[in-house]
Scaffold this motif. Structure first.
Motif, PDB file in Angstrom:
ATOM      1  N   MET A 124       0.825  -1.200   0.000  1.00  0.00           N
ATOM      2  CA  MET A 124       0.000   0.000   0.000  1.00  0.00           C
ATOM      3  C   MET A 124       0.860   1.250   0.000  1.00  0.00           C
ATOM      4  O   MET A 124       0.647   2.180  -0.801  1.00  0.00           O
ATOM      5  N   PHE A 125       1.864   1.293   0.871  1.00  0.00           N
ATOM      6  CA  PHE A 125       2.709   2.478   0.930  1.00  0.00           C
ATOM      7  C   PHE A 125       3.570   2.634  -0.313  1.00  0.00           C
ATOM      8  O   PHE A 125       3.883   3.760  -0.715  1.00  0.00           O
ATOM      9  N   ASN A 126       3.943   1.538  -0.934  1.00  0.00           N
ATOM     10  CA  ASN A 126       4.638   1.642  -2.209  1.00  0.00           C
ATOM     11  C   ASN A 126       3.743   2.287  -3.262  1.00  0.00           C
ATOM     12  O   ASN A 126       4.175   3.129  -4.050  1.00  0.00           O
ATOM     13  N   SER A 127       2.457   1.922  -3.255  1.00  0.00           N
ATOM     14  CA  SER A 127       1.539   2.418  -4.278  1.00  0.00           C
ATOM     15  C   SER A 127       1.205   3.891  -4.107  1.00  0.00           C
ATOM     16  O   SER A 127       0.924   4.594  -5.075  1.00  0.00           O
ATOM     17  N   ILE A 128       1.220   4.392  -2.860  1.00  0.00           N
ATOM     18  CA  ILE A 128       0.843   5.789  -2.627  1.00  0.00           C
ATOM     19  C   ILE A 128       2.051   6.703  -2.467  1.00  0.00           C
ATOM     20  O   ILE A 128       1.892   7.915  -2.294  1.00  0.00           O
ATOM     21  N   SER A 129       3.266   6.165  -2.548  1.00  0.00           N
ATOM     22  CA  SER A 129       4.468   6.927  -2.203  1.00  0.00           C
ATOM     23  C   SER A 129       4.634   8.212  -3.003  1.00  0.00           C
ATOM     24  O   SER A 129       5.050   9.235  -2.458  1.00  0.00           O
ATOM     25  N   SER A 130       4.278   8.187  -4.293  1.00  0.00           N
ATOM     26  CA  SER A 130       4.493   9.376  -5.127  1.00  0.00           C
ATOM     27  C   SER A 130       3.556  10.529  -4.765  1.00  0.00           C
ATOM     28  O   SER A 130       3.853  11.689  -5.033  1.00  0.00           O
ATOM     29  N   LYS A 131       2.420  10.222  -4.155  1.00  0.00           N
ATOM     30  CA  LYS A 131       1.439  11.265  -3.800  1.00  0.00           C
ATOM     31  C   LYS A 131       1.292  11.437  -2.289  1.00  0.00           C
ATOM     32  O   LYS A 131       0.485  12.251  -1.832  1.00  0.00           O
ATOM     33  N   TYR A 132       2.055  10.682  -1.527  1.00  0.00           N
ATOM     34  CA  TYR A 132       1.871  10.628  -0.072  1.00  0.00           C
ATOM     35  C   TYR A 132       1.994  12.000   0.588  1.00  0.00           C
ATOM     36  O   TYR A 132       1.115  12.414   1.365  1.00  0.00           O
ATOM     37  N   ASP A 133       3.067  12.732   0.317  1.00  0.00           N
ATOM     38  CA  ASP A 133       3.283  14.019   0.972  1.00  0.00           C
ATOM     39  C   ASP A 133       2.257  15.057   0.522  1.00  0.00           C
ATOM     40  O   ASP A 133       1.765  15.848   1.340  1.00  0.00           O
ATOM     41  N   PHE A 134       1.937  15.048  -0.760  1.00  0.00           N
ATOM     42  CA  PHE A 134       0.937  15.971  -1.298  1.00  0.00           C
ATOM     43  C   PHE A 134      -0.419  15.759  -0.624  1.00  0.00           C
ATOM     44  O   PHE A 134      -1.070  16.707  -0.186  1.00  0.00           O
ATOM     45  N   PHE A 173      -4.983  16.556   3.480  1.00  0.00           N
ATOM     46  CA  PHE A 173      -5.806  15.963   4.532  1.00  0.00           C
ATOM     47  C   PHE A 173      -5.645  16.664   5.880  1.00  0.00           C
ATOM     48  O   PHE A 173      -6.585  16.726   6.666  1.00  0.00           O
ATOM     49  N   SER A 174      -4.442  17.163   6.150  1.00  0.00           N
ATOM     50  CA  SER A 174      -4.198  17.816   7.446  1.00  0.00           C
ATOM     51  C   SER A 174      -4.210  19.336   7.344  1.00  0.00           C
ATOM     52  O   SER A 174      -3.942  20.019   8.324  1.00  0.00           O
ATOM     53  N   PHE A 175      -4.506  19.857   6.154  1.00  0.00           N
ATOM     54  CA  PHE A 175      -4.456  21.298   5.895  1.00  0.00           C
ATOM     55  C   PHE A 175      -3.052  21.843   6.189  1.00  0.00           C
ATOM     56  O   PHE A 175      -2.898  22.985   6.631  1.00  0.00           O
ATOM     57  N   GLY A 176      -2.051  20.984   5.957  1.00  0.00           N
ATOM     58  CA  GLY A 176      -0.657  21.357   6.186  1.00  0.00           C
ATOM     59  C   GLY A 176      -0.215  21.267   7.629  1.00  0.00           C
ATOM     60  O   GLY A 176       0.958  21.483   7.945  1.00  0.00           O
ATOM     61  N   LEU A 177      -1.130  20.905   8.526  1.00  0.00           N
ATOM     62  CA  LEU A 177      -0.821  20.920   9.957  1.00  0.00           C
ATOM     63  C   LEU A 177       0.075  19.773  10.401  1.00  0.00           C
ATOM     64  O   LEU A 177       0.657  19.824  11.485  1.00  0.00           O
ATOM     65  N   HIS A 178       0.191  18.717   9.572  1.00  0.00           N
ATOM     66  CA  HIS A 178       1.039  17.594   9.987  1.00  0.00           C
ATOM     67  C   HIS A 178       2.476  18.038  10.194  1.00  0.00           C
ATOM     68  O   HIS A 178       3.193  17.487  11.025  1.00  0.00           O
ATOM     69  N   ARG A 179       2.908  19.066   9.475  1.00  0.00           N
ATOM     70  CA  ARG A 179       4.267  19.576   9.666  1.00  0.00           C
ATOM     71  C   ARG A 179       4.393  20.272  11.029  1.00  0.00           C
ATOM     72  O   ARG A 179       5.422  20.180  11.700  1.00  0.00           O
ATOM     73  N   ALA A 198      -3.999  18.584  18.326  1.00  0.00           N
ATOM     74  CA  ALA A 198      -5.002  18.689  17.269  1.00  0.00           C
ATOM     75  C   ALA A 198      -6.405  18.435  17.827  1.00  0.00           C
ATOM     76  O   ALA A 198      -7.166  17.633  17.296  1.00  0.00           O
ATOM     77  N   MET A 199      -6.723  19.124  18.924  1.00  0.00           N
ATOM     78  CA  MET A 199      -8.020  18.989  19.595  1.00  0.00           C
ATOM     79  C   MET A 199      -8.350  17.535  19.920  1.00  0.00           C
ATOM     80  O   MET A 199      -9.478  17.077  19.800  1.00  0.00           O
ATOM     81  N   GLY A 200      -7.300  16.799  20.315  1.00  0.00           N
ATOM     82  CA  GLY A 200      -7.478  15.428  20.761  1.00  0.00           C
ATOM     83  C   GLY A 200      -7.505  14.388  19.662  1.00  0.00           C
ATOM     84  O   GLY A 200      -7.672  13.206  19.940  1.00  0.00           O
ATOM     85  N   GLN A 201      -7.283  14.786  18.403  1.00  0.00           N
ATOM     86  CA  GLN A 201      -7.334  13.843  17.296  1.00  0.00           C
ATOM     87  C   GLN A 201      -6.011  13.100  17.105  1.00  0.00           C
ATOM     88  O   GLN A 201      -5.987  12.003  16.549  1.00  0.00           O
ATOM     89  N   MET A 202      -4.914  13.699  17.536  1.00  0.00           N
ATOM     90  CA  MET A 202      -3.603  13.084  17.411  1.00  0.00           C
ATOM     91  C   MET A 202      -3.014  12.852  18.797  1.00  0.00           C
ATOM     92  O   MET A 202      -3.413  13.502  19.778  1.00  0.00           O
ATOM     93  N   GLY A 203      -2.080  11.926  18.887  1.00  0.00           N
ATOM     94  CA  GLY A 203      -1.436  11.650  20.165  1.00  0.00           C
ATOM     95  C   GLY A 203       0.061  11.476  20.011  1.00  0.00           C
ATOM     96  O   GLY A 203       0.548  11.051  18.959  1.00  0.00           O
ATOM     97  N   ILE A 204       0.790  11.852  21.046  1.00  0.00           N
ATOM     98  CA  ILE A 204       2.249  11.692  21.080  1.00  0.00           C
ATOM     99  C   ILE A 204       2.608  10.837  22.285  1.00  0.00           C
ATOM    100  O   ILE A 204       2.258  11.176  23.427  1.00  0.00           O
ATOM    101  N   LEU A 205       3.273   9.732  22.053  1.00  0.00           N
ATOM    102  CA  LEU A 205       3.780   8.871  23.108  1.00  0.00           C
ATOM    103  C   LEU A 205       5.249   9.225  23.328  1.00  0.00           C
ATOM    104  O   LEU A 205       6.062   9.126  22.407  1.00  0.00           O
ATOM    105  N   LEU A 206       5.577   9.681  24.519  1.00  0.00           N
ATOM    106  CA  LEU A 206       6.934  10.113  24.856  1.00  0.00           C
ATOM    107  C   LEU A 206       7.581   9.094  25.782  1.00  0.00           C
ATOM    108  O   LEU A 206       6.987   8.715  26.801  1.00  0.00           O
TER     109      LEU A 206
END
Length: 232
Positions: free
Chosen positions: A12-22, A27-33, A221-229
């Motif tokens: 799956m990741f091989n198939s989407i690799s060329s468009k993954y970052d775009f 999807f995140s409105f650029g917020l993933h960065r 992200a208003m509780g939608q994402m999580g960070i495990l430290l």
């Protein structure tokens, strides 16, 4: 595609690799960065330390790390999807040529034990066939006292407004847009992968069982994402 089906996930990741970052930007409105930078701010990697990016995909997190510490030396990115790594290598040629890219399994990296000061994983733990084994391997390759940060979707138990929002977001936004690029089937996997993904409290328990001395979980992200430290 079943969550935990390693070969299917790799394909799956091989198939989407060329468009993954775009698509991530859409999807995140650029917020993933911003979320990834937030992770780095918490971990505070410094020049001269040795870091690894597990499940590095197309290399976005690894290169963000290199910009953060102003050096691409002592950074390793590892992923089992060969096409995604080709994208990473091409993207890093000009400004981040010292990053070492390895085609390998995050559950069994075959890397020397206790060699890294820090470890990153962005949206990878959820896709491992065994999050616990992934955490054990992460602990093994970190130096004593080494730190790790794992960013991913938050998994909700029971019913909640936040959990309902996540389902609507994935079903009515992510899948329809990815379908426009012929990748609806691939991106519908995200929702499936969250079904058995451990909640934050369970991730803490798994990490401590895997050997980590300290583990805490925080949301963004208003509780939608999580960070495990983690601290080894």
């Amino acid at each position: 595609m079943r969550p935990g089906n390693t070969k299917a996930i790799e394909e799956m990741f091989n198939s989407i690799s060329s468009k993954y970052d775009f698509l991530n930007d859409i999807f995140s409105f650029g917020l993933h960065r911003f979320w990834k930078t937030k992770l780095l701010d918490i971990l505070n990697p410094t020049f001269g330390e040795k870091w690894i990016d597990l499940c590095c995909g197309t290399g976005d997190m690894s290169m963000l790390l290199a910009r953060y510490i102003k050096s691409s030396k002592n950074i390793t990115g590892i992923d089992s999807a060969s096409q995604a790594l080709l994208v990473a290598r091409e993207r890093s040629k000009q400004n981040y040529s010292s990053i070492e890219w390895i085609n390998g399994d995050a559950l069994e990296t075959r890397l020397t034990s206790h060699q890294f000061d820090g470890l990153l994983m962005a949206y990878g733990l959820r896709n491992l066939s065994s999050p616990y084994e992934g955490l054990k391997e992460a602990f093994r390759i970190l130096k004593p006292g080494g730190r790790a940060g794992i960013l991913d979707f938050r998994s909700f138990e029971g019913t909640s407004i936040q959990g309902l929002f996540q389902k609507i977001y994935l079903s009515c936004y992510v899948v329809p847009i990815s379908s426009l690029f012929g990748l609806g089937k691939e991106y519908s996997y995200i929702k499936k992968s969250l079904v058995n993904f451990p909640s934050g409290e369970k991730q803490i328990h798994l990490a401590l069982s895997a050997g980590f001395k300290k583990a805490k979980y925080q949301t963004l992200a208003m509780g939608q994402m999580g960070i495990l430290l983690l601290e080894a």
